[in-house]
Motif scaffolding. Structure first.
Motif, PDB file in Angstrom:
ATOM      1  N   THR A  46       1.091   4.125  -3.018  1.00 10.42           N
ATOM      2  CA  THR A  46       0.988   5.578  -2.843  1.00 10.42           C
ATOM      3  C   THR A  46       2.221   6.273  -3.397  1.00 10.42           C
ATOM      4  O   THR A  46       2.123   7.339  -4.022  1.00 10.42           O
ATOM      5  N   LEU A  90      -1.966   7.279   3.115  1.00 10.13           N
ATOM      6  CA  LEU A  90      -3.028   6.967   2.156  1.00 10.13           C
ATOM      7  C   LEU A  90      -3.920   8.184   1.923  1.00 10.13           C
ATOM      8  O   LEU A  90      -4.343   8.450   0.794  1.00 10.13           O
ATOM      9  N   GLU A 106       4.061  -3.575   6.257  1.00  9.42           N
ATOM     10  CA  GLU A 106       3.461  -2.246   6.207  1.00  9.42           C
ATOM     11  C   GLU A 106       3.704  -1.515   7.518  1.00  9.42           C
ATOM     12  O   GLU A 106       3.756  -2.133   8.578  1.00  9.42           O
ATOM     13  N   TRP A 154       0.831  -1.214   0.000  1.00  8.49           N
ATOM     14  CA  TRP A 154       0.000   0.000   0.000  1.00  8.49           C
ATOM     15  C   TRP A 154       0.857   1.253   0.000  1.00  8.49           C
ATOM     16  O   TRP A 154       0.592   2.206  -0.739  1.00  8.49           O
TER      17      TRP A 154
END
Lengths: 505, 144, 81, 100, 125
Positions: A379, A475, A465, A375
């Motif tokens: 980004t 995010l 993460e 993730w």
């Protein structure tokens, strides 16, 4: 009378002081108060934006009930509401992100760091809102002092780099103050609106010319306009990631904003373009700075140093917008402020997350992170696309407006500079993207080689993460990049076209 | 600079001087309306009296004026100044509009007292902040 | 009368400023700087700004001097230039 | 580098000396600065706030927001010195507990 | 550069000389403490500029005196003095922060000479 303009900085200051006093007992309580204060200020700024957009004109606030120019005036118009929204939004996101990262990179400093961060935001929003030249200086110094303290708590070289920044900043502040003095003794006032009505008779006055030069010189030193950028790369490289992620996006922008404010609202129309070649000088220096920053960013191996040189190049886009001096170009420059703030903030925050998880700061060591931090790295890819200027992201539109501006101004050189710099951004960001989506280095020989060379070892198994308090802000900023890209017409239509109206567009 | 100099003379003079300096500093703070001076100048004098204590008495001065006290005084005084600004908003004025701080009182009188309290808060915060800066500097930048 | 006084004071000020920058011994430089601040406070009061003179004397001359001395105790007194 | 620095300083000096040529003479009572805003302060300070010292009246009433900002500057400086020079052990303990 | 020009403007010229001396110390001195001394001189020269501008001939200090009455021409201009008061406090605040940065530098590098620090930084890389 609406109290919105004063509430934005005053709420921040109030929460900074409460955060300081509570922080002496418990750093966590101090952080909570700081977050609440920034949130309150952000909501006030949103309310102010609605007020300005629906009302269609600036909200003027006479501080202490004294009618300007006797007292100090705050002005909440399209331009300043744009800046305060940007400042408080970035501040809110970063201050939520900061605790874990700051504890990792600068242990034992938290209790005093929260009030300093809020004071920084208060100073910057005070600069954006004020309608008085001397008051602008006071708030500029508040933000500068808080920034010096925050930048100095980083790695070994951070205090030296910050001391150099402090000396440059003091020189910039001094030049600015001297410029205010020249204006005051020739025109008799320091209120912006009052100056704007009194300066047109004084355009030939040599003292006013010196004042304009000094004001722009002082602010350009603080804005890190090429070739006055020399302090910036070291400072951003050695500071803690959370601090760089807050200061790199908004600190230099506010100085650029002050130049734009002088250009549009204080000096007579055409003064910076026709009477004096200030705007075009800023434009040419910015063009040189764009090329310089992009080329040096390509040459860097340290992730944060690359971002720092990239900042030198990107702030120059705003300068290019000033140099174009036509409405569409200036809209591009202003829109680039928000785009670059979002992109650079998320890139620094990602750097901090990587450092927290794996301890890595060099680009060649980032292999394999794409797999373990999907993730975060998605980004990163969005931010990299935006930096290059690929259409659905925010970065495209500001460059588009700037290109339209160069066409309108008929300046082929600057047109070429924007294109070349986009290409160079592509080179240095896709280098990183390629590296992080490559397989991790598990070869023992390579680890030994790294040890022998004295570098940090490439990690065997990079961490997963980052925790939610870090991933969430990253995010949100990633989504914001896309959202600003998609809804940029709204921002331009509701705020920026009104803001550049003095140029006559 | 924290070490104590062994001198009876210095000790006695300091003990006698510090209260005098502080009284004079309060005079300067409170008479800002009529004569040159005000919060900043008086606050610096208060800070100077504490620094004199620090230099002359060494460790004992930390019992009289603890290390943490500086930043506390500065924070609370600035907070009171901010709240003074907010009170006038509460009663329908603008920020820092002293004429609205107490409803029903004469505006000129209120401004007079507003200036007075602003000066007092400034004096205290300058006092606290400067002592805090001095205390931090004499540690010599000790970082663990 | 006042005009002549301020002319000569400013000439002395410029000499003090050069001296403070050129002295190799930092302790002496700090001393000269304190003298400079005191002279400038004198000049302020000669020019009709007693408030500013008082502030400059208290902050510029006294406090800055003390802070500089406090930090100089941790440093090498001799400067290269 | 050194020579370039000297040249830049001298250029700046020339620009400034050129610029002060159009400043009003020192001490001119009819210049814009003393006649525009400043005269309001002198003529009204006593009536508005019963304060004979005009500097105090301007500092703490007419331009109180500047003074407020300046107060914040002083507190920021104290905070900055503490942040740079000291570190607090209790913070670390607290964050350790938080992450557990 | 006539004599009349100098009669009205010599204070400003001297202020600018002072400003340039401070600027020289700030930029071209190698010792970091000397740089700070230069910074102080630079800042004071700006204060002096404002105070020189506040002067009015045949006027007295800006405190109301019953003999002179309320005439604006009888008192010095208070606004530049207020600006300078604020600026002095800001300047001292900057100096305090600069000194604390200097102390940390001294602790980490053992020197405050700029060239020696740069040498150490180069070796660390």
């Amino acid at each position: 009378m609406s109290q919105t303009p004063v509430l934005i900085p005053a709420l921040l200051l109030l929460s900074a002081l409460f955060s300081l006093l509570f922080g002496l007992r418990s750093a966590r309580l101090g952080h909570l108060v700081a977050v609440l204060g920034v949130l309150g200020s952000f909501l006030t700024a949103v309310a102010g934006a609605f007020g300005v957009i629906t009302g269609g004109e600036a909200i003027r606030y006479a501080m202490g009930g004294w009618i300007p120019p006797i007292g100090i005036e705050l002005v909440l118009d399209h331009l300043s509401v744009f800046m305060t929204l940007l400042i408080t939004f970035i501040g809110l996101v970063v201050i939520v992100y900061a605790p874990r990262s700051l504890h990792f990179e600068a242990p034992g400093k938290a209790a005093f760091a929260w009030p300093a961060i809020v004071l920084l935001l208060a100073g910057l929003s005070g600069v954006s809102l004020t309608g008085d030249l001397f008051n602008l200086y006071v708030f500029l110094e508040i933000s500068a002092l808080a920034a010096y303290a925050l930048l100095a708590i980083g790695g070994k070289a951070a205090p030296v780099a910050t001391l150099r920044y402090l000396i440059v900043g003091a020189a910039g502040g001094g030049f600015y103050l001297l410029g205010v003095g020249f204006l005051y003794f020739t025109a008799g006032t320091v209120n912006m609106a009052d100056l704007a009505s009194r300066l047109p008779e004084l355009v030939e006055n040599r003292a006013v010319v010196s004042a304009a030069l000094l004001l722009v010189l002082g602010l350009a030193l603080k804005m890190a306009l090429f070739p006055m950028h020399f302090w910036l790369p070291d400072v951003y490289t050695h500071a803690p990631s959370a601090v760089s992620g807050m200061i790199a996006p908004i600190m230099t922008k506010v100085s650029a904003y002050a130049i734009i404010r002088l250009f549009l609202d204080v000096f007579p129309p055409g003064y910076f373009t026709e009477a004096l070649p200030i705007a075009s000088t800023i434009g040419w220096l910015s063009a040189a700075g764009i090329v310089y920053g992009s080329v040096l960013a390509v040459a860097q191996h340290d992730y944060r140093r690359m971002l720092a040189y990239s900042s030198v190049g990107q702030i120059a886009y705003v300068g290019l917008g000033i140099g174009l001096a036509n409405p569409i170009g200036l809209i591009g420059g202003l829109l680039h402020m928000v785009n670059h703030a979002l992109m650079k903030s998320v890139l620094f925050l990602i750097g901090g997350a990587i450092r927290l998880r794996t301890g890595v700061t060099r680009i060649p060591d980032m292999k394999g992170l794409g797999r373990s931090m999907p993730w975060t790295m998605a980004t990163f890819a969005i931010a990299a696309l935006a930096m290059v200027g690929i259409p659905p992201t925010a970065g495209f539109f500001s460059k588009w407006y700037l290109l339209l501006g160069t066409i309108e101004a008929g300046n082929a050189w600057w047109f070429g500079v924007i294109l070349i710099s986009s290409l160079l951004s592509g080179v240095y960001f896709f280098r990183v993207v390629e590296m992080i989506y490559r397989d991790p280095a598990v070869d023992p020989a390579e680890r030994e080689e790294a040890d022998a060379a004295g570098r940090e070892r490439p990690p065997l198994q990079p961490g997963g993460e980052p925790p939610a308090s870090l991933l969430g802000p990253i995010l949100i900023l990633g989504v914001a990049i896309l959202a600003v890209g998609i809804f940029n017409v709204l921002i331009v239509g509701a705020l920026l076209t009104h803001a550049v109206a003095p140029l006559g567009g | 600079m924290t070490g104590r100099f062994e001198s009876v003379f210095l000790d006695v003079v300091t003990r006698a001087m510090v209260p005098l300096i502080q009284v004079f500093a309060f005079y300067i703070i409170t008479h800002g309306h009529y004569s040159p001076g005000g919060g900043f100048q008086g606050g610096v004098m208060l800070a100077a009296s504490i620094i004199l204590l620090r230099i002359a008495l060494g460790e004992e001065s930390y019992r009289r004026f603890p290390r943490e006290a500086g930043i506390w005084i500065a924070g609370v005084a600035t907070l009171l100044f901010t709240l003074l600004g907010f009170v006038s908003i509460l009663f329908g004025g603008n920020f820092l509009e002293y004429a609205y701080v107490v409803p029903g009182m004469d505006a000129v009188e209120l401004r007079y007292w507003g200036i007075f309290f602003a000066e007092v808060f400034i004096g205290f915060l300058v006092w606290g902040a400067l002592v805090a800066i001095y205390d931090a500097l004499v540690t010599g930048g000790v970082e663990a | 009368m006042i005009l002549e006084l301020d002319f000569w004071l400013m000439i002395v000020l410029i000499m003090f400023a050069i001296l403070a920058l050129e002295v190799k011994d930092l302790l002496a430089a700090v001393g000269v700087l304190t003298g400079y601040s005191f002279l400038i406070a004198l000049l302020f009061s000669a020019l009709g700004a007693p408030d500013v003179a008082l502030t400059e004397a208290a902050l510029g001359a006294a406090l800055t001097g003390v802070l500089l001395l406090a930090s100089l105790t941790f440093m090498n007194r001799n400067s290269k230039d | 580098m050194r020579i370039l620095g000297f040249v830049l300083i001298v250029v700046l000096g020339v620009v400034l000396v050129w610029g002060i040529g159009d400043l009003p003479e020192r001490g001119d009572p009819q210049a814009p600065a003393p006649t525009h805003v400043a005269s309001y302060y002198i003529e009204n300070a006593l009536d508005d706030s019963n304060t004979p010292n005009f500097v105090t009246a301007v500092l703490a009433d007419y331009r109180a927001y500047d003074t407020f900002g300046e107060a914040v500057v002083v507190v920021t400086a104290a905070l900055a010195c503490l942040l740079i020079l000291l570190r607090r052990r209790e913070d670390e303990v607290e964050v350790e507990e938080e992450s557990r | 550069m006539t004599v009349e020009f100098l009669q009205g403007h010599y204070p400003y010229v001297l202020v600018i000389v002072l400003l340039l001396i401070g600027l020289y110390g700030m930029t071209l001195k190698g010792n970091l403490l000397k740089k700070l001394i230069g910074m102080t001189i630079f800042q004071t020269s700006i204060y002096l500029f404002f105070i020189q501008g506040a002067v009015k001939t045949n006027a007295t200090i800006p405190v109301f005196s019953p003999e002179l009455g309320p005439g604006a021409e009888n008192y010095m201009n208070p606004l530049p003095q207020v600006i300078v008061l604020t600026a002095i406090v800001v300047g001292v605040a900057i100096t305090g922060v600069a000194l604390s940065l200097l102390l940390v530098t001294q602790q980490r590098y053992g020197t405050i000479e700029e060239d020696e620090i740069l040498e150490q930084m180069r070796q660390a890389e």
